[in-house]
Design a protein around this motif. Structure first.
Motif, PDB file in Angstrom:
ATOM      1  N   THR A  81       0.753  -0.917   0.043  1.00 28.09           N
ATOM      2  CA  THR A  81      -0.363  -0.019  -0.390  1.00 28.09           C
ATOM      3  C   THR A  81       0.891   1.120  -0.198  1.00 28.09           C
ATOM      4  OG1 THR A  81      -0.381   0.013   2.384  1.00 28.09           O
ATOM      5  CG2 THR A  81      -1.878  -0.729   1.049  1.00 28.09           C
ATOM      6  N   LEU A  82       2.270   1.062   0.421  1.00 31.61           N
ATOM      7  CA  LEU A  82       2.978   2.511   0.845  1.00 31.61           C
ATOM      8  C   LEU A  82       3.228   2.597  -0.721  1.00 31.61           C
ATOM      9  CD1 LEU A  82       4.659   4.431   1.892  1.00 31.61           C
ATOM     10  CD2 LEU A  82       6.451   2.576   3.035  1.00 31.61           C
ATOM     11  N   LEU A  83       3.857   1.268  -1.402  1.00 35.35           N
ATOM     12  CA  LEU A  83       3.954   1.721  -2.505  1.00 35.35           C
ATOM     13  C   LEU A  83       3.009   2.545  -3.506  1.00 35.35           C
ATOM     14  CD1 LEU A  83       6.228   0.636  -4.772  1.00 35.35           C
ATOM     15  CD2 LEU A  83       5.764  -0.963  -5.537  1.00 35.35           C
ATOM     16  N   GLY A  84       1.433   2.325  -3.308  1.00 38.83           N
ATOM     17  CA  GLY A  84       0.626   2.777  -4.501  1.00 38.83           C
ATOM     18  C   GLY A  84       0.672   4.265  -3.600  1.00 38.83           C
ATOM     19  N   ALA A  85       1.097   4.530  -2.178  1.00 35.97           N
ATOM     20  CA  ALA A  85       0.904   5.911  -2.393  1.00 35.97           C
ATOM     21  C   ALA A  85       2.360   6.546  -2.321  1.00 35.97           C
ATOM     22  CB  ALA A  85       1.133   5.683  -0.401  1.00 35.97           C
ATOM     23  N   ILE A  86       4.036   5.380  -3.040  1.00 39.38           N
ATOM     24  CA  ILE A  86       4.202   6.254  -3.976  1.00 39.38           C
ATOM     25  C   ILE A  86       4.187   6.679  -5.242  1.00 39.38           C
ATOM     26  CG2 ILE A  86       6.293   5.846  -4.641  1.00 39.38           C
ATOM     27  CD1 ILE A  86       7.519   4.559  -2.302  1.00 39.38           C
ATOM     28  N   ILE A  87       2.839   5.850  -5.898  1.00 37.32           N
ATOM     29  CA  ILE A  87       2.746   5.485  -7.630  1.00 37.32           C
ATOM     30  C   ILE A  87       2.306   6.558  -7.086  1.00 37.32           C
ATOM     31  CG2 ILE A  87       0.942   4.428  -8.714  1.00 37.32           C
ATOM     32  CD1 ILE A  87       3.226   2.250  -8.109  1.00 37.32           C
ATOM     33  N   GLU A  88       1.298   6.866  -6.380  1.00 38.09           N
ATOM     34  CA  GLU A  88      -0.085   8.019  -6.570  1.00 38.09           C
ATOM     35  C   GLU A  88       0.769   9.167  -6.412  1.00 38.09           C
ATOM     36  OE1 GLU A  88      -3.784   9.907  -4.782  1.00 38.09           O
ATOM     37  OE2 GLU A  88      -4.062   8.241  -5.679  1.00 38.09           O
ATOM     38  N   ALA A  89       1.678   9.487  -5.833  1.00 35.50           N
ATOM     39  CA  ALA A  89       2.299  10.913  -5.591  1.00 35.50           C
ATOM     40  C   ALA A  89       3.054  11.471  -6.684  1.00 35.50           C
ATOM     41  CB  ALA A  89       3.453  10.824  -4.268  1.00 35.50           C
ATOM     42  N   VAL A  90       4.043  10.532  -7.392  1.00 34.60           N
ATOM     43  CA  VAL A  90       4.351  10.352  -8.793  1.00 34.60           C
ATOM     44  C   VAL A  90       3.751  10.425 -10.002  1.00 34.60           C
ATOM     45  CG1 VAL A  90       6.332   9.429 -10.085  1.00 34.60           C
ATOM     46  CG2 VAL A  90       6.963   9.200  -7.799  1.00 34.60           C
ATOM     47  N   GLY A  91       2.227   9.545  -9.385  1.00 36.25           N
ATOM     48  CA  GLY A  91       1.828  10.162 -10.775  1.00 36.25           C
ATOM     49  C   GLY A  91       0.443  11.496 -10.688  1.00 36.25           C
ATOM     50  N   LEU A  92       0.277  11.802 -10.077  1.00 36.72           N
ATOM     51  CA  LEU A  92       0.600  13.306  -9.589  1.00 36.72           C
ATOM     52  C   LEU A  92       1.333  14.372 -10.155  1.00 36.72           C
ATOM     53  CD1 LEU A  92      -1.722  13.445  -6.251  1.00 36.72           C
ATOM     54  CD2 LEU A  92      -2.581  13.561  -8.548  1.00 36.72           C
ATOM     55  N   ASP A  93       2.769  14.224  -9.954  1.00 37.93           N
ATOM     56  CA  ASP A  93       3.164  15.342 -10.348  1.00 37.93           C
ATOM     57  C   ASP A  93       3.869  15.006 -11.890  1.00 37.93           C
ATOM     58  OD1 ASP A  93       3.793  15.895  -7.883  1.00 37.93           O
ATOM     59  OD2 ASP A  93       5.647  14.929  -7.088  1.00 37.93           O
ATOM     60  N   TYR A  95       1.401  12.931 -14.038  1.00 36.56           N
ATOM     61  CA  TYR A  95       0.387  12.939 -15.260  1.00 36.56           C
ATOM     62  C   TYR A  95      -0.329  13.395 -14.771  1.00 36.56           C
ATOM     63  CZ  TYR A  95       3.972   8.963 -15.986  1.00 36.56           C
ATOM     64  OH  TYR A  95       5.139   7.938 -16.819  1.00 36.56           O
ATOM     65  N   GLY A  96      -0.574  14.624 -13.208  1.00 30.42           N
ATOM     66  CA  GLY A  96      -1.428  14.611 -13.074  1.00 30.42           C
ATOM     67  C   GLY A  96      -2.614  13.683 -12.576  1.00 30.42           C
ATOM     68  N   GLN A  97      -2.097  12.728 -12.703  1.00 31.27           N
ATOM     69  CA  GLN A  97      -3.906  11.459 -12.179  1.00 31.27           C
ATOM     70  C   GLN A  97      -2.642  10.221 -10.955  1.00 31.27           C
ATOM     71  OE1 GLN A  97      -5.353   9.429 -15.843  1.00 31.27           O
ATOM     72  NE2 GLN A  97      -3.095   9.855 -16.950  1.00 31.27           N
ATOM     73  N   GLY A  98      -4.081  10.001 -10.246  1.00 35.71           N
ATOM     74  CA  GLY A  98      -3.733   9.823  -9.309  1.00 35.71           C
ATOM     75  C   GLY A  98      -3.717   7.546  -9.060  1.00 35.71           C
ATOM     76  N   PHE A  99      -3.637   7.656  -8.249  1.00 36.48           N
ATOM     77  CA  PHE A  99      -3.143   5.774  -8.361  1.00 36.48           C
ATOM     78  C   PHE A  99      -4.433   5.193  -9.316  1.00 36.48           C
ATOM     79  CE2 PHE A  99      -4.331   1.282  -7.587  1.00 36.48           C
ATOM     80  CZ  PHE A  99      -2.299   0.747  -7.164  1.00 36.48           C
ATOM     81  N   ILE A 100      -6.075   5.506  -8.897  1.00 35.95           N
ATOM     82  CA  ILE A 100      -7.000   5.085  -9.834  1.00 35.95           C
ATOM     83  C   ILE A 100      -7.089   5.566 -11.181  1.00 35.95           C
ATOM     84  CG2 ILE A 100      -9.675   4.964  -9.362  1.00 35.95           C
ATOM     85  CD1 ILE A 100      -9.773   4.616  -6.631  1.00 35.95           C
ATOM     86  N   SER A 101      -6.397   6.592 -11.236  1.00 35.77           N
ATOM     87  CA  SER A 101      -7.315   7.171 -12.852  1.00 35.77           C
ATOM     88  C   SER A 101      -5.592   6.222 -13.674  1.00 35.77           C
ATOM     89  CB  SER A 101      -6.570   8.460 -12.593  1.00 35.77           C
ATOM     90  OG  SER A 101      -6.691   9.215 -14.085  1.00 35.77           O
TER      91      SER A 101
END
Length: 197
Positions: A81-93, A95-101
């Motif tokens: 789940t922590l890895l998912g939070a990292i993907i969310e942070a990098v994704g927003l930076d 691609y402008g998209q969070g994990f689910i998107s």
């Protein structure tokens, strides 16, 4: 990783706050060699939809039950789940998209996985029924698993589950180079100090 926005051997403090001076890397999280505990040494999940910031906070309450990172392998839902939070942070930076998107764009849509969705409650009438240790139906078995979304908080019908497997084998989601990297056995460096329940 395929597009160059995550480095497997970069420490996670490069991507999220709260882990200053850690030696845990993205590779450690993927290999379950971060040392982060599983359920019995963590404060538990939380209710409701997965939230990256809340996930980071919950995981920080986990014991580091295998040290140092990379020394041994210990399965951890919380590390994933922590890895998912990292993907969310990098994704927003990036691609402008969070994990689910990103999941929808990179996994669900290319694989045509219409039923593979986050499981935020147990209201779907088609859920398989759980059973207790005696084999008797246990209707209370299913619970909200959406809090651990990146670590498997999804539900699916069997057809989409099979299509996901085919998509992995046919390089639908990743190119062949990065797909094949996933199958390389990672050895630990040994000398682990294990203090897990």
């Amino acid at each position: 990783v395929q597009e160059g926005h995550l480095d497997l051997d970069e420490t996670i403090d490069h991507y999220i706050a709260g882990y200053a001076n850690t030696t845990i890397t993205i590779r450690h999280l993927l290999d379950h060699q971060s040392g982060i505990s599983h359920y019995s040494d963590c404060p538990g999940g939380y209710s409701g939809e997965w939230n990256a910031a809340e996930s980071i906070e919950v995981v920080q309450g986990c014991a580091m039950c295998v040290t140092p990172p990379g020394a041994g392998t210990w399965y951890t839902t919380f590390g994933t789940t922590l890895l998912g939070a990292i993907i969310e942070a990098v994704g927003l930076d990036e691609y402008g998209q969070g994990f689910i998107s990103l999941y929808n764009e990179w996994i669900k849509n290319p694989g045509n996985l219409t039923s593979l969705v986050p499981a935020f409650d147990n209201s779907d009438p088609n859920l398989a029924q759980g059973h207790d240790e005696d084999g008797d139906p246990d209707p209370g078995y299913w619970d909200d698993i959406g809090w651990k979304l990146p670590a498997g908080g999804f539900i699916s019908n069997i057809n989409d589950f099979a299509k996901f497997g085919v998509g992995v084998m046919e390089y639908t989601f990743l190119d062949s180079i990065h797909s094949n990297m996933m199958w390389v056995t990672q050895s630990s460096n040994g000398g682990a100090n294990v203090q897990c329940d």
